[in-house]
Design an enzyme around this catalytic site. Structure first.
Site, mmCIF file in Angstrom:
data_model
loop_
_atom_site.group_PDB
_atom_site.id
_atom_site.type_symbol
_atom_site.label_atom_id
_atom_site.label_comp_id
_atom_site.label_asym_id
_atom_site.label_seq_id
_atom_site.Cartn_x
_atom_site.Cartn_y
_atom_site.Cartn_z
ATOM 1 N N LYS A 1 33.378 48.553 14.810
ATOM 2 C CA LYS A 1 33.398 49.282 16.080
ATOM 3 C C LYS A 1 32.121 50.105 16.194
ATOM 4 O O LYS A 1 31.631 50.667 15.199
ATOM 5 C CB LYS A 1 34.627 50.191 16.114
ATOM 6 C CG LYS A 1 34.876 50.889 17.435
ATOM 7 C CD LYS A 1 36.209 51.639 17.352
ATOM 8 C CE LYS A 1 36.544 52.341 18.655
ATOM 9 N NZ LYS A 1 37.875 53.006 18.579
ATOM 10 N N SER B 1 44.261 53.744 19.471
ATOM 11 C CA SER B 1 43.063 52.916 19.645
ATOM 12 C C SER B 1 42.954 51.719 18.712
ATOM 13 O O SER B 1 42.119 50.841 18.933
ATOM 14 C CB SER B 1 41.801 53.771 19.520
ATOM 15 O OG SER B 1 41.615 54.496 20.718
ATOM 16 N N SER C 1 40.810 52.109 22.298
ATOM 17 C CA SER C 1 39.383 52.006 22.465
ATOM 18 C C SER C 1 38.738 50.980 21.526
ATOM 19 O O SER C 1 37.577 50.628 21.723
ATOM 20 C CB SER C 1 38.731 53.384 22.266
ATOM 21 O OG SER C 1 38.864 53.835 20.947
#
Ligand SMILES: *[C@@H]1O[C@H](CO)[C@@H](O)[C@H](O)[C@H]1NC(C)=O
Ligand SMILES: *[C@@H]1O[C@H](CO)[C@@H](O)[C@H](O)[C@H]1NC(C)=O
Ligand SMILES: *[C@@H]1O[C@H](CO)[C@@H](O)[C@H](O)[C@H]1NC(C)=O
Length: 519
Positions: free
Chosen positions: A111, A216, A192
């Site tokens: 990420k 997330s 996210s």
């Protein structure tokens, strides 16, 4: 093919025209050598060992997949120019009889908020951080490198972990645009850690890392038919990762299978002096012999699983989903678990309301403290404070799409002044809600895990720092994936892994998205 012929398809048509071409290419790649798509870490290691595959071939395969699919899916933000070199090194080491373990030579996508000291940028999806230079790798990245993993690139994510504005759709960031769920036309990937989930789901990488503050990891895993492990806070180091909250942030794997996720978890857990307090406390949870020993097909046997339906199933109206959920409870029983059904979490309405619980105001205050410190410690950066980020967005309205998307949460965070009396009170309330809600439930019924539909129970687990695993649980009437989440008390990853793995092996629900190869 129907998609491209559809009349009045409007703006979406060019995207799907592109995707059709991409699909054929992807199929050609997939059938030209080993069936790498959907291959697990274990299968890849076996192919390495039998000289059927090299790490370099694997990286090239994923690069081809990314070229073909990413223009549509936008799960990958940057590819690492050093990945092939790292793969060649792993191949040389293996040829010399030196293995670094299960992740040796395995490509992983990180990420974007997870810091890397290399050619890759670390930006949380925002142009404001493009060109910033971190002092060193994040703690989890150091561990991945010493395990011999190949850093394939950075995954797109909801910009600033969705703390720019709640009005921005999940999976959107300025640098990547909108990430797309590979299962649903124009579908929401959820954020996210959207790019991490989309990319493993579509076989653009072997395994990935996401981060979670509240939902997330669990939500993108749920929506993209992959497995997400949200570790106990502190089990994995947050050092070098762009922060929101020291109480709630945690770094964990998003992968296609429970075993792949466990291999990644195994590599990243442990004490880190740069995240001293949290990792010291949680290091005691790491079992002797690691986590792989809990990948047991009979892992459901003897477990007590509490089912909390309300309110998570209340709005579900799709009979395919409801039937699947009931069948899953039967799978638990057949596997030898005791199912304690129709449980309720005390004060659940307060827990799920981030303003009543105080979660959002506290996160805003924590984010300002954390992000300012992160920015100050960068070697180089175009922005040095939250105020600078807000000004950057105002001064670069085109780049950051300010016409369409606001930054009200960043502005709200900027008005906070550290952890004061109000925040301390709200933190205490969240602790009470956790103790009397989730912990009370787990202890009263002597549960090994709580199971819930989808990812909406995330706040229950987030505010107390508890671990959870999301596992694919089906596809609704329209083909959209859904998962179920197993949550547990701190440090109970071993039990959750046993349950999640046994459930996955008994049901074998995940199937590749239609985007892959069915045209
Ligand atoms: C990182 O960002 C710079 C622009 O600042 C860009 O030139 C470079 O290609 C990016 N790195 C990668 C690996 O994409
Ligand atoms: C569920 O479906 C019924 C019948 O199709 C409909 O009347 C009802 O509004 C739906 N409820 C929800 C919560 O969507
Ligand atoms: C939390 O619980 C403690 C002990 O029961 C109590 O004294 C305190 O007032 C509670 N705090 C909040 C904010 O609810």
């Amino acid at each position: 093919m129907a998609v491209t012929k559809r009349p009045n398809a409007g703006a979406i048509a060019p995207l799907f025209l592109l995707s059709t071409a991409a699909l054929i290419l992807a199929c050609a790649i997939a059938t030209s050598h080993l069936p790498i798509e959907e291959a697990t870490v274990e299968q890849i290691q076996q192919a390495f060992a039998q000289n059927q595959l090299t790490s370099k071939q694997l990286v090239n395969f994923y690069f081809d997949q990314i070229r073909a699919l990413n223009p549509l899916l936008r799960g990958v933000l940057e590819v690492n120019p050093d990945a092939l070199r790292q793969a060649e090194q792993a191949d040389r080491e293996r040829a010399a009889g030196r293995s670094l373990g299960d992740l040796h030579g395995i490509p992983i996508l990180l990420k974007d908020g997870i810091g890397t000291k290399d050619a890759l940028n670390t930006t949380c999806g925002s142009y404001a951080l493009l060109g910033s230079v971190v002092a060193r790798d994040a703690g989890v990245v150091e561990r991945l490198r010493s395990a011999g993993a190949v850093i394939l690139g950075k995954a797109s994510q909801s910009e600033w972990y969705n703390v720019r504005s709640f009005s921005i759709p999940g999976g959107w960031c300025a640098r990547s645009g909108q990430a797309v769920n590979p299962y649903v036309e124009g579908g929401n990937p959820c954020g996210s850690s959207s790019g991490s989930a989309v990319s493993v789901a579509a076989n653009m990488v072997a395994v990935s890392l996401g981060t979670e503050t509240d939902g997330s990891i669990l939500c993108p895993a749920d929506r993209n038919s992959v497995v997400g492990i949200k570790p106990t806070v502190g089990l994995t180091s947050r050092a070098g990762v762009i922060p929101i909250s020291p109480r709630q942030d945690t770094i964990g794997p998003i992968c296609r299978t429970v075993s792949d996720a466990v291999y990644v978890l195994e590599a990243i857990v442990g004490y880190d002096p740069r995240d001293h307090e949290a990792t010291k406390e949680a290091a005691g949870f790491v079992p002797l012999g690691g986590y792989k020993q809990f990948l047991k097909r009979d892992g459901l046997r003897g477990k007590r699983i509490g089912v909390v339906r309300s309110p998570f199933l209340d709005s579900v109206n799709d009979s395919t989903v409801l039937t699947a959920f009931e069948l899953h409870l039967k799978v638990f029983r057949r596997g030898g678990a005791t199912v304690v059904d129709h449980l309720e979490i005390a004060e659940i309405n307060v827990i799920l309301d981030p303003f009543k619980s105080g979660e959002v105001p506290v996160l805003m205050a924590e984010f300002k403290v954390g992000i300012n410190q992160y920015l100050e410690e960068l070697i180089e950066s175009p922005v040095r404070s939250l105020a600078d980020i807000i000004a950057f967005n105002i001064n670069n309205p085109e780049l950051e799409n300010m016409k369409e998307y606001a930054q009200d949460l960043l502005v709200a965070a900027e008005t906070t002044n550290g952890i004061g009396e109000q925040e301390v009170g709200a933190i205490q309330l969240m602790e009470n809600l956790s103790l009397e809600g989730f912990e009370g439930l787990m202890k009263q019924h002597q549960l090994d895990a709580m199971v819930t539909f989808g990812a909406d129970a995330a706040p229950v687990l987030a505010m107390g720092g508890y671990p959870a695993i999301s596992v694919p649980a089906g596809y609704d009437g329209k083909g959209s994936p859904f998962g179920i989440a197993f949550g547990g008390l701190k440090g109970t990853e071993p039990k959750l892994i046993e349950i999640a793995y046994a459930f996955e092996q008994a049901t074998n629900i995940r199937r590749p998205s239609k985007l892959q190869c069915e045209i």
